[in-house]
Design a protein around this motif. Sequence first.
Motif, mmCIF file in Angstrom:
data_model
loop_
_atom_site.group_PDB
_atom_site.id
_atom_site.type_symbol
_atom_site.label_atom_id
_atom_site.label_comp_id
_atom_site.label_asym_id
_atom_site.label_seq_id
_atom_site.Cartn_x
_atom_site.Cartn_y
_atom_site.Cartn_z
ATOM 1 N N GLY A 89 0.990 -1.261 0.101
ATOM 2 C CA GLY A 89 0.040 0.222 0.379
ATOM 3 C C GLY A 89 0.513 1.218 -0.263
ATOM 4 N N ASN A 90 2.030 0.677 0.280
ATOM 5 C CA ASN A 90 2.825 2.242 -0.231
ATOM 6 C C ASN A 90 2.943 2.514 -1.219
ATOM 7 O OD1 ASN A 90 5.431 1.694 3.068
ATOM 8 N ND2 ASN A 90 2.731 2.352 3.200
ATOM 9 N N THR A 91 3.294 3.794 -1.372
ATOM 10 C CA THR A 91 3.768 4.045 -2.458
ATOM 11 C C THR A 91 5.422 5.349 -2.703
ATOM 12 O OG1 THR A 91 3.199 5.975 -2.743
ATOM 13 C CG2 THR A 91 1.677 4.945 -3.253
ATOM 14 N N THR A 92 5.825 5.264 -3.983
ATOM 15 C CA THR A 92 7.271 5.320 -4.489
ATOM 16 C C THR A 92 6.920 6.195 -5.735
ATOM 17 O OG1 THR A 92 7.720 3.292 -5.356
ATOM 18 C CG2 THR A 92 8.631 3.694 -3.198
ATOM 19 N N ASN A 93 7.967 6.986 -5.411
ATOM 20 C CA ASN A 93 7.701 8.202 -6.865
ATOM 21 C C ASN A 93 9.217 8.893 -6.433
ATOM 22 O OD1 ASN A 93 7.185 9.792 -9.115
ATOM 23 N ND2 ASN A 93 5.381 10.406 -7.809
ATOM 24 N N SER A 94 9.796 9.197 -7.816
ATOM 25 C CA SER A 94 11.028 10.006 -8.381
ATOM 26 C C SER A 94 11.710 10.884 -7.179
ATOM 27 C CB SER A 94 11.054 10.938 -9.494
ATOM 28 O OG SER A 94 10.439 9.645 -10.410
ATOM 29 N N LEU A 95 12.751 11.473 -6.651
ATOM 30 C CA LEU A 95 13.683 11.624 -6.125
ATOM 31 C C LEU A 95 13.986 12.907 -6.530
ATOM 32 C CD1 LEU A 95 13.711 13.304 -2.806
ATOM 33 C CD2 LEU A 95 16.417 11.836 -3.297
ATOM 34 N N VAL A 96 12.642 14.090 -6.779
ATOM 35 C CA VAL A 96 12.856 14.870 -7.908
ATOM 36 C C VAL A 96 13.821 16.282 -7.185
ATOM 37 C CG1 VAL A 96 12.047 17.493 -8.730
ATOM 38 C CG2 VAL A 96 10.935 14.970 -9.011
ATOM 39 N N LEU A 97 15.447 17.141 -7.587
ATOM 40 C CA LEU A 97 16.409 18.006 -6.949
ATOM 41 C C LEU A 97 15.774 18.546 -8.172
ATOM 42 C CD1 LEU A 97 18.574 15.152 -5.132
ATOM 43 C CD2 LEU A 97 16.914 16.730 -4.833
ATOM 44 N N THR A 98 16.772 20.088 -7.173
ATOM 45 C CA THR A 98 17.158 20.989 -8.499
ATOM 46 C C THR A 98 18.324 21.484 -8.313
ATOM 47 O OG1 THR A 98 16.737 22.615 -6.560
ATOM 48 C CG2 THR A 98 14.738 22.448 -8.038
ATOM 49 N N GLY A 99 18.838 22.264 -9.330
ATOM 50 C CA GLY A 99 20.237 22.233 -9.644
ATOM 51 C C GLY A 99 20.989 21.212 -10.280
ATOM 52 N N THR A 100 22.710 21.174 -10.232
ATOM 53 C CA THR A 100 23.594 20.075 -10.906
ATOM 54 C C THR A 100 23.962 19.325 -10.192
ATOM 55 O OG1 THR A 100 24.457 22.672 -11.851
ATOM 56 C CG2 THR A 100 25.715 20.860 -11.746
ATOM 57 N N PRO A 101 23.416 17.978 -10.435
ATOM 58 C CA PRO A 101 24.064 16.792 -10.341
ATOM 59 C C PRO A 101 25.417 16.632 -9.268
ATOM 60 C CG PRO A 101 23.105 16.514 -12.201
ATOM 61 C CD PRO A 101 23.488 17.955 -11.983
ATOM 62 N N SER A 102 25.111 16.500 -7.867
ATOM 63 C CA SER A 102 26.698 16.576 -7.658
ATOM 64 C C SER A 102 26.710 15.410 -6.236
ATOM 65 C CB SER A 102 26.850 18.297 -6.394
ATOM 66 O OG SER A 102 26.045 18.061 -5.114
ATOM 67 N N ALA A 103 27.949 15.161 -5.699
ATOM 68 C CA ALA A 103 28.680 14.495 -4.898
ATOM 69 C C ALA A 103 27.171 14.451 -3.329
ATOM 70 C CB ALA A 103 29.614 13.882 -4.040
ATOM 71 N N THR A 104 26.657 15.667 -3.312
ATOM 72 C CA THR A 104 25.605 16.071 -1.814
ATOM 73 C C THR A 104 24.511 16.028 -2.500
ATOM 74 O OG1 THR A 104 26.314 18.643 -2.626
ATOM 75 C CG2 THR A 104 27.095 17.086 -0.647
ATOM 76 N N ASN A 105 24.128 16.283 -4.067
ATOM 77 C CA ASN A 105 22.652 16.396 -5.364
ATOM 78 C C ASN A 105 22.714 15.449 -5.973
ATOM 79 O OD1 ASN A 105 20.211 18.420 -5.289
ATOM 80 N ND2 ASN A 105 21.720 19.079 -6.777
ATOM 81 N N TRP A 106 21.809 14.289 -5.548
ATOM 82 C CA TRP A 106 21.473 13.211 -6.475
ATOM 83 C C TRP A 106 20.064 12.354 -6.270
ATOM 84 C CZ3 TRP A 106 21.795 8.582 -4.942
ATOM 85 C CH2 TRP A 106 22.541 8.199 -3.863
ATOM 86 N N SER A 107 19.579 11.844 -7.000
ATOM 87 C CA SER A 107 18.773 10.737 -7.131
ATOM 88 C C SER A 107 18.863 9.637 -7.325
ATOM 89 C CB SER A 107 17.802 12.222 -7.724
ATOM 90 O OG SER A 107 17.049 12.711 -7.759
ATOM 91 N N LEU A 108 20.206 9.586 -8.312
ATOM 92 C CA LEU A 108 20.552 8.605 -8.961
ATOM 93 C C LEU A 108 21.859 8.647 -9.107
ATOM 94 C CD1 LEU A 108 20.392 5.363 -10.755
ATOM 95 C CD2 LEU A 108 19.893 7.211 -12.905
ATOM 96 N N LYS A 109 22.840 7.292 -8.780
ATOM 97 C CA LYS A 109 23.854 7.340 -8.431
ATOM 98 C C LYS A 109 24.472 5.905 -9.345
ATOM 99 C CE LYS A 109 26.677 6.661 -4.931
ATOM 100 N NZ LYS A 109 27.311 6.525 -3.618
ATOM 101 N N ILE A 110 25.973 6.380 -10.243
ATOM 102 C CA ILE A 110 26.227 5.327 -11.213
ATOM 103 C C ILE A 110 27.558 5.161 -10.763
ATOM 104 C CG2 ILE A 110 26.246 5.033 -13.109
ATOM 105 C CD1 ILE A 110 23.979 6.349 -14.334
#
Length: 176
Positions: free
Chosen positions: A131-152
Amino acid sequence: MARSRLVGLAVLGTVGAVTATLALSTSSFAVAPATATATYDCGTWGSGLGTLTATDTGGVKKIKLTSTAITMPVGSSANPNSITTTLKVNKTAGGVTSEVQFSAKLNPAMSGGNPITLGPLSLSSGTIATGNTTNSLVLTGTPSATNWSLKIVTSSPTVATVYCTATTTQSSAFTW
């Protein structure tokens, strides 16, 4: 006396058949929808639409990410199962939102310019109940080591870390 034995054997046979059926079946839970899309900014790897595919088999929750818009840079390559991917998503349970993560080191061989296929990634941090839902973690700004939704993180043949931000929510949240 013969009738009670016959009934007893019939009951035992039914119980045995039910037990065997349960033992052979896998516990699979539906995730709705099974696929959704979201847009990611992955810097030098590109930006654009990614397809997320969610599964829940035996209580093991997974998400796979594929994208033709996000590609390995020209001149690079990755061996099979050499990319560690971590995906952060928002989970909503009872009106409360928190973050959970999916992670794995699963990928096919990929070369520069080819679309990415990452996962399936297993739930690695946090819990998700029915019953829980999940959705993308939307972030603004340039992707970086402290600002990411996906790390490859690639490890073979070259080592590189790519940070991505989700720039849109999913086309539809997953309901587990």
